[in-house]
Design a protein around this motif. Structure first.
Motif, mmCIF file in Angstrom:
data_model
loop_
_atom_site.group_PDB
_atom_site.id
_atom_site.type_symbol
_atom_site.label_atom_id
_atom_site.label_comp_id
_atom_site.label_asym_id
_atom_site.label_seq_id
_atom_site.Cartn_x
_atom_site.Cartn_y
_atom_site.Cartn_z
ATOM 1 N N GLY A 97 43.891 31.397 32.810
ATOM 2 C CA GLY A 97 43.195 30.566 33.778
ATOM 3 C C GLY A 97 43.443 29.089 33.523
ATOM 4 N N GLU A 103 41.018 27.907 28.962
ATOM 5 C CA GLU A 103 41.019 29.064 28.065
ATOM 6 C C GLU A 103 40.426 28.650 26.728
ATOM 7 N N ASP A 136 46.886 30.844 36.632
ATOM 8 C CA ASP A 136 46.176 31.029 37.896
ATOM 9 C C ASP A 136 45.015 30.048 37.881
ATOM 10 N N SER A 179 42.703 29.479 39.794
ATOM 11 C CA SER A 179 41.415 29.954 40.319
ATOM 12 C C SER A 179 40.614 30.680 39.237
ATOM 13 N N LEU A 180 41.233 30.914 38.077
ATOM 14 C CA LEU A 180 40.566 31.625 36.989
ATOM 15 C C LEU A 180 40.164 30.672 35.873
ATOM 16 N N LYS A 181 39.131 31.057 35.138
ATOM 17 C CA LYS A 181 38.732 30.361 33.915
ATOM 18 C C LYS A 181 38.526 31.407 32.842
ATOM 19 N N ALA A 235 40.415 33.601 31.459
ATOM 20 C CA ALA A 235 40.937 34.919 31.825
ATOM 21 C C ALA A 235 41.350 35.728 30.604
#
Length: 178
Positions: free
Chosen positions: A28, A31, A158, A160-162, A164
């Protein structure tokens, strides 16, 4: 019976399997990273627009040890360390200054920063990366991981992720070149 007509079809069916060897890990925008050498876990910002990785440090001084150039510094991370950290100097990085950071009287369009090597764990991947030292205490994330380090992690980002990859879970015998 001849198998020649089936050869192209067999090759096409094998193509998806070839991609499995080059699977990239999806990370993400942010991280958790474990700085193995420093026994510290920090939140990191993954930035494909930055070339190098940066770690928040203060009172950075170069010195000689056994004829080699080393760096002594304190982490500038919420009082993470009260004692100085010493590491061999890998090189000096020239970081481009932003327009608001440029001082015409100095005439330099870059900032010279010392670079050290650190073992960093993200998810299950342990890699040795180069990290430049600078005071990032004004930023939300004490560690910025740039594109050169992200390549070593075979990372796909990505935004849009945190977090991940979850909490770092590297074993002590992990090979940092895989």
């Amino acid at each position: 019976m001849t198998l020649k007509p089936f050869a192209p079809i067999a090759c096409l069916l094998a193509l998806p399997g070839l991609g499995l060897a080059n699977e990239k890990t999806v990370y993400g925008l942010n991280e958790y990273a474990r700085l193995k050498d420093l026994d510290l876990e920090v939140a990191a910002k993954l930035d494909t627009g930055a070339k190098t990785a940066s770690l928040s440090a203060r009172d950075i001084k170069r010195f000689k040890k056994d004829g080699e150039t080393w760096v002594r510094f304190y982490l500038a991370i919420d009082d993470a360390h009260e004692h100085p950290i010493e590491r061999p100097l890998a090189r000096i990085s020239k970081i481009k200054r932003r327009a608001g950071d440029f001082n015409p009287e100095e005439g330099k369009t870059y900032t010279a920063r010392p670079v050290i090597e650190l073992e960093v764990c993200m998810g299950r991947a342990l890699r040795q990366i180069e990290v430049n030292l600078t005071d990032r205490s004004a930023f939300q994330y004490p560690l910025l991981i740039g594109s050169e380090a992200l390549k070593r992690f075979d990372a796909q980002i990505d935004p849009s992720l945190k977090y991940a990859a979850g909490k770092p879970a590297c074993t002590t015998d992990a090979n940092s070149d895989e």
